[in-house]
Design a protein around this motif. Structure first.
Motif, short mmCIF file in Angstrom:
data_model
loop_
_atom_site.label_atom_id
_atom_site.label_comp_id
_atom_site.label_asym_id
_atom_site.label_seq_id
_atom_site.Cartn_x
_atom_site.Cartn_y
_atom_site.Cartn_z
N CYS A 20 40.07 29.68 39.67
CA CYS A 20 40.81 28.52 40.95
C CYS A 20 39.73 27.48 40.86
CB CYS A 20 40.67 29.43 41.95
SG CYS A 20 41.84 30.70 42.44
N ILE A 21 38.53 27.47 40.71
CA ILE A 21 37.87 26.20 40.44
C ILE A 21 38.09 25.56 39.50
CG2 ILE A 21 35.47 25.44 40.32
CD1 ILE A 21 34.34 27.69 41.87
N ILE A 22 38.42 26.12 38.13
CA ILE A 22 38.87 25.17 37.06
C ILE A 22 39.93 24.89 37.28
CG2 ILE A 22 39.31 25.44 34.52
CD1 ILE A 22 37.15 27.61 34.30
N ILE A 23 41.36 25.37 37.77
CA ILE A 23 42.46 24.86 38.19
C ILE A 23 42.33 23.53 39.22
CG2 ILE A 23 44.51 25.22 39.55
CD1 ILE A 23 44.46 28.02 38.29
N ILE A 35 43.83 22.67 33.53
CA ILE A 35 44.73 23.58 34.43
C ILE A 35 45.17 24.68 33.40
CG2 ILE A 35 46.86 23.41 35.35
CD1 ILE A 35 46.44 20.57 35.86
N ILE A 36 45.47 24.48 32.27
CA ILE A 36 45.85 25.81 31.43
C ILE A 36 44.69 26.79 31.48
CG2 ILE A 36 46.70 26.39 29.10
CD1 ILE A 36 47.99 23.93 29.08
N GLY A 38 42.25 27.25 33.44
CA GLY A 38 42.19 28.08 34.69
C GLY A 38 43.27 29.00 34.89
N ILE A 39 44.62 28.67 34.48
CA ILE A 39 45.32 29.77 34.58
C ILE A 39 45.20 31.10 33.80
CG2 ILE A 39 47.92 30.25 33.94
CD1 ILE A 39 48.31 27.26 34.98
N VAL A 40 44.74 30.77 32.72
CA VAL A 40 44.05 31.96 31.65
C VAL A 40 43.10 32.81 32.56
CG1 VAL A 40 43.00 32.34 29.37
CG2 VAL A 40 44.92 30.48 29.74
N PHE A 41 42.14 32.06 32.98
CA PHE A 41 41.14 32.60 33.77
C PHE A 41 41.54 33.53 34.65
CE2 PHE A 41 37.78 30.04 31.39
CZ PHE A 41 36.75 31.20 31.22
N SER A 42 42.31 32.86 35.66
CA SER A 42 42.90 33.58 36.74
C SER A 42 43.73 34.79 36.25
CB SER A 42 43.64 32.50 37.60
OG SER A 42 42.93 31.80 37.94
N GLY A 43 44.62 34.54 35.22
CA GLY A 43 45.60 35.61 34.70
C GLY A 43 44.62 36.84 33.95
N ILE A 44 43.71 36.47 33.60
CA ILE A 44 42.81 37.55 33.22
C ILE A 44 42.24 38.47 34.15
CG2 ILE A 44 40.53 37.99 32.05
CD1 ILE A 44 40.83 35.83 30.13
N ALA A 45 41.77 37.59 35.50
CA ALA A 45 41.19 38.32 36.57
C ALA A 45 42.30 39.21 37.40
CB ALA A 45 40.67 37.46 37.44
N LEU A 46 43.70 38.56 37.23
CA LEU A 46 44.71 39.31 37.97
C LEU A 46 45.00 40.44 37.33
CD1 LEU A 46 46.94 36.51 39.31
CD2 LEU A 46 45.47 38.36 40.87
N ALA A 47 45.06 40.31 35.87
CA ALA A 47 45.50 41.62 35.05
C ALA A 47 44.45 42.63 34.71
CB ALA A 47 46.25 41.04 33.74
N ASN A 48 43.38 42.04 35.17
CA ASN A 48 42.00 42.92 34.86
C ASN A 48 42.07 43.34 33.39
OD1 ASN A 48 39.71 44.11 35.68
ND2 ASN A 48 40.71 46.26 36.27
#
Length: 80
Positions: A20-23, A35-36, A38-48
Motif C-alpha cells: 500500500c505504501i508503494i502504491i 503503482i504496478i 505496489g499492486i504486485v506486492f499487495s497481490g502477493i500478500a492477499l494471495a498468501n
C-alpha cells in the motif's frame, strides 16, 4: 476466498502495508511502475504466496513436532 480471510501473520501484514505504501508513493509521484510494483506486492500478500508458493516453506506445527518417534543411536568410537 479462505486464503484471503485466514492465515494472517506478521509478515503477511508487513507485505500488505509495504504494498500500500508503494502504491501511494506511485500515485503521489505519478509513476506507473511504482503503482504496478505496489499492486504486485499487495497481490502477493492477499494471495498468501511467496518464493516457496503457498505454504511451501511452512514451519512444522506443534502436532508434527510432538510426535513420539523412537530414536536409535549408534556409538562411534576410535578406529582400531
Amino acid at each position: 476466498m479462505k486464503t484471503i480471510l485466514y492465515g494472517w501473520n506478521v509478515m503477511r501484514v508487513v507485505r500488505i502495508v509495504v504494498g500500500c505504501i508503494i502504491i501511494l508513493q506511485g500515485v503521489f509521484a505519478k509513476d506507473s511502475v511504482l503503482i504496478i510494483l505496489g499492486i504486485v506486492f499487495s497481490g502477493i500478500a492477499l494471495a498468501n504466496v511467496s518464493c516457496c508458493g503457498v505454504g511451501g516453506c511452512a514451519v512444522k506445527t506443534n502436532a508434527e513436532i510432538n510426535k513420539n518417534e523412537d530414536i536409535s543411536y549408534e556409538e562411534v568410537g576410535p578406529k582400531k
